[in-house]
Scaffold this motif. Sequence first.
Motif, PDB file in Angstrom:
ATOM      1  N   ILE A  74      80.573  -8.621  99.816  1.00  0.00           N
ATOM      2  CA  ILE A  74      79.379  -7.704 100.336  1.00  0.00           C
ATOM      3  C   ILE A  74      79.728  -6.212 100.636  1.00  0.00           C
ATOM      4  CG2 ILE A  74      77.950  -7.751 102.594  1.00  0.00           C
ATOM      5  CD1 ILE A  74      78.417 -10.651 102.964  1.00  0.00           C
ATOM      6  N   VAL A  75      79.106  -5.148 100.150  1.00  0.00           N
ATOM      7  CA  VAL A  75      79.487  -4.107 100.087  1.00  0.00           C
ATOM      8  C   VAL A  75      78.605  -3.204 101.275  1.00  0.00           C
ATOM      9  CG1 VAL A  75      79.762  -1.845  98.789  1.00  0.00           C
ATOM     10  CG2 VAL A  75      79.892  -4.034  97.574  1.00  0.00           C
ATOM     11  N   GLY A  76      79.190  -2.916 102.183  1.00  0.00           N
ATOM     12  CA  GLY A  76      78.313  -2.194 103.434  1.00  0.00           C
ATOM     13  C   GLY A  76      78.400  -3.102 104.497  1.00  0.00           C
ATOM     14  N   ALA A  77      79.004  -2.740 105.722  1.00  0.00           N
ATOM     15  CA  ALA A  77      78.986  -3.334 106.933  1.00  0.00           C
ATOM     16  C   ALA A  77      77.799  -3.239 108.124  1.00  0.00           C
ATOM     17  CB  ALA A  77      80.141  -3.290 107.853  1.00  0.00           C
ATOM     18  N   GLY A  78      76.705  -2.655 107.352  1.00  0.00           N
ATOM     19  CA  GLY A  78      75.391  -2.423 108.274  1.00  0.00           C
ATOM     20  C   GLY A  78      74.767  -3.603 108.690  1.00  0.00           C
ATOM     21  N   PRO A  79      73.507  -3.678 109.161  1.00  0.00           N
ATOM     22  CA  PRO A  79      72.722  -4.798 109.635  1.00  0.00           C
ATOM     23  C   PRO A  79      72.577  -5.781 108.447  1.00  0.00           C
ATOM     24  CG  PRO A  79      71.726  -2.859 110.632  1.00  0.00           C
ATOM     25  CD  PRO A  79      72.894  -2.366 109.585  1.00  0.00           C
ATOM     26  N   ALA A  80      72.420  -5.096 107.192  1.00  0.00           N
ATOM     27  CA  ALA A  80      72.086  -5.990 105.921  1.00  0.00           C
ATOM     28  C   ALA A  80      73.371  -6.861 105.690  1.00  0.00           C
ATOM     29  CB  ALA A  80      71.619  -5.280 104.831  1.00  0.00           C
ATOM     30  N   GLY A  81      74.432  -6.182 105.612  1.00  0.00           N
ATOM     31  CA  GLY A  81      75.637  -6.540 105.149  1.00  0.00           C
ATOM     32  C   GLY A  81      76.295  -7.666 106.110  1.00  0.00           C
ATOM     33  N   LEU A  82      76.095  -7.293 107.518  1.00  0.00           N
ATOM     34  CA  LEU A  82      76.570  -8.297 108.447  1.00  0.00           C
ATOM     35  C   LEU A  82      75.799  -9.496 108.657  1.00  0.00           C
ATOM     36  CD1 LEU A  82      77.310  -5.662 111.389  1.00  0.00           C
ATOM     37  CD2 LEU A  82      78.906  -6.799 109.891  1.00  0.00           C
ATOM     38  N   TYR A  85      62.100  -4.137 116.489  1.00  0.00           N
ATOM     39  CA  TYR A  85      60.888  -4.523 115.924  1.00  0.00           C
ATOM     40  C   TYR A  85      60.508  -4.351 114.753  1.00  0.00           C
ATOM     41  CZ  TYR A  85      59.962  -0.122 117.955  1.00  0.00           C
ATOM     42  OH  TYR A  85      59.954   1.434 118.080  1.00  0.00           O
ATOM     43  N   THR A  86      59.839  -5.086 114.046  1.00  0.00           N
ATOM     44  CA  THR A  86      59.502  -4.791 112.791  1.00  0.00           C
ATOM     45  C   THR A  86      58.290  -5.462 112.383  1.00  0.00           C
ATOM     46  OG1 THR A  86      60.151  -5.285 110.095  1.00  0.00           O
ATOM     47  CG2 THR A  86      60.617  -6.963 112.076  1.00  0.00           C
ATOM     48  N   ARG A  87      57.394  -5.050 111.409  1.00  0.00           N
ATOM     49  CA  ARG A  87      56.024  -5.345 110.916  1.00  0.00           C
ATOM     50  C   ARG A  87      56.296  -6.239 109.741  1.00  0.00           C
ATOM     51  NH1 ARG A  87      55.291   0.138 111.600  1.00  0.00           N
ATOM     52  NH2 ARG A  87      53.652   0.834 113.289  1.00  0.00           N
ATOM     53  N   SER A  88      57.559  -6.476 109.389  1.00  0.00           N
ATOM     54  CA  SER A  88      57.700  -7.400 108.128  1.00  0.00           C
ATOM     55  C   SER A  88      58.166  -8.827 108.499  1.00  0.00           C
ATOM     56  CB  SER A  88      58.994  -6.691 107.395  1.00  0.00           C
ATOM     57  OG  SER A  88      58.701  -5.556 107.197  1.00  0.00           O
ATOM     58  N   GLY A 105      64.937  -0.697 108.875  1.00  0.00           N
ATOM     59  CA  GLY A 105      65.393  -0.661 110.123  1.00  0.00           C
ATOM     60  C   GLY A 105      66.190  -1.722 110.272  1.00  0.00           C
ATOM     61  N   ILE A 106      66.734  -1.904 111.507  1.00  0.00           N
ATOM     62  CA  ILE A 106      67.769  -2.972 111.712  1.00  0.00           C
ATOM     63  C   ILE A 106      67.278  -4.383 111.258  1.00  0.00           C
ATOM     64  CG2 ILE A 106      69.023  -4.146 113.598  1.00  0.00           C
ATOM     65  CD1 ILE A 106      69.285  -1.534 114.744  1.00  0.00           C
ATOM     66  N   VAL A 107      66.229  -4.722 111.899  1.00  0.00           N
ATOM     67  CA  VAL A 107      65.692  -6.277 111.715  1.00  0.00           C
ATOM     68  C   VAL A 107      65.421  -6.541 110.223  1.00  0.00           C
ATOM     69  CG1 VAL A 107      64.019  -8.047 112.217  1.00  0.00           C
ATOM     70  CG2 VAL A 107      64.745  -6.470 114.075  1.00  0.00           C
ATOM     71  N   SER A 108      64.352  -5.446 109.503  1.00  0.00           N
ATOM     72  CA  SER A 108      64.265  -5.849 108.207  1.00  0.00           C
ATOM     73  C   SER A 108      65.097  -5.877 107.316  1.00  0.00           C
ATOM     74  CB  SER A 108      63.117  -5.011 107.719  1.00  0.00           C
ATOM     75  OG  SER A 108      63.626  -3.409 107.805  1.00  0.00           O
ATOM     76  N   GLY A 113      69.259  -9.247 104.193  1.00  0.00           N
ATOM     77  CA  GLY A 113      70.661  -9.571 103.953  1.00  0.00           C
ATOM     78  C   GLY A 113      70.552 -11.186 103.849  1.00  0.00           C
ATOM     79  N   ILE A 114      70.151 -11.671 104.832  1.00  0.00           N
ATOM     80  CA  ILE A 114      69.892 -13.339 104.933  1.00  0.00           C
ATOM     81  C   ILE A 114      69.107 -13.891 103.578  1.00  0.00           C
ATOM     82  CG2 ILE A 114      68.675 -15.350 106.198  1.00  0.00           C
ATOM     83  CD1 ILE A 114      69.379 -13.720 108.835  1.00  0.00           C
TER      84      ILE A 114
END
Length: 515
Positions: free
Chosen positions: A86-94, A154-157, A496-499, A504-505
Amino acid sequence: MARVIDIDLTPEQYYVERQRNEAVARQLGVRVDDVAAVRVIRRSLDSRRGIRYHTQAEVYLQGERPEAISYAGNYRDCRNAKPVVIVGAGPAGLFAALRALEVGLRPIIVERGKPVGSRGRDLRPIVLESRVNPDSNWCFGEGGAGTFSDGKLYTRSTKRGNVQEVLRHFVEHGADPDIMIDAHAHIGTDRLGGIISRIRTTIEEYGGEYHFSTRVTDLVERDGRVVGVRTEDGRTIEGVAVILATGHSARDIYELFFRRGWLLESKPFALGVRVEHPQSLINSIQYHTPNYSRYLPAAAYSLTTQVDGHGVFSFCMCPGGVIVPAATDAMQQVVNGMSNSHRNSSFANSGIAVTVSDADVPQYEKYGALSLLRFQQEVERRVYEQAGCTTHAPTQRLTDFCENRASTRLNKSGYMGTTVSASLRESLPDFVVGCLQRAFRDFDRKMRGFYTAEASVLAVESRTSSPVRIPRGSDYQHPQLRGLYPCGEGAGYAGGIVSSALDGINCINAFVEGK
């Protein structure tokens, strides 16, 4: 058995237990002493016609008790499992890593920046000396750009996946459980660092591993599949697949794809400024009274309009927040907003951005898929030069900006650095300036008092989203690079964080389903 009711409550009724129980009892037609417990499961604040919390709640009468809620994850010991890089430890990576642990994969996280604690120490030179560490700053490092943000959740996605699953992981690692019920939840910069480090503890405890201060310079292909990455220090890190979750500021990754001739696409994004008002003014406008209840949070706003075919909208609004210099390399000036959990700064700030497409900047067409990236870079460089080749923020009063005159005196600001008086039309594109000027006056019709000399405009808000997309198919893999899963904001699939976390999931789920 719980009774689920929808009820509107004043702020005092919501936060004072006896008043809340009395309101619930009246709605149910029971005595207040019959109400044993009220558990809120959803709330949103509405100030349009009287200030009310629209609330959904479970009500338990005497003899009934709510069951305790468990937020614990269902992770497997993956020390001997197949590795996924996993390249990157932001929200998507974590969140890709947490999901990997749940499905029996061992996550290997490769992060160009530093752990969150030492990363924080690299922010001071940016503010005080205009000296940017290109691998450790407001955007790069453990937790990604989201670590030093308001932590908006929050997200609209909602069609992307289970938002509650993402929120549960945050609560599991120390976030306030109220994020599970708020319509516009946030965590706060002051709490995000601890949460991110506890996520690391979980990942390592179940067999995952981290490689900090490790910049990826190439991909490893074998038998027609991507099986790993090469790093700047000469190492090769391999696994059964690679999740590419590098964030929207990792321009070196776009350059790698462009240089190697791998599919890449220009993607519309938005560019503008950050606008700052006294928080007390926003409270007065939104709550329709200068004497708002002590139970109310710092007021927020959301604004949008259309000007000459361009969308102009508020972005990453930070009530009770501050503005930070968010450049990721030399010769850039970028601003962004953040706020702590209590949102207790004297200022409210928001990005106000104008949509930009290739049609707006035909002179950059020669750069192909990197056309809008080159445009973004050029604007950031011009603003940097206008600031005297520093991370000082070129600033105007809002009314001066709209009336094309210099600001002889600047307002007080929550900018973490130095503001300098400057005519922003000298560094920002003409079409962006024109759209913003008209939009600000339109916003004042929607929020009387928004257009004021008390407000400031700071440049430049340019990292709203990626100006480049790394394409992928319905199986989440890059069309040319099987085994590579472009993911999150950096790939152009989240905002954004949630999307990003959901993406990532989904990438891990797609690998499991297609392996």
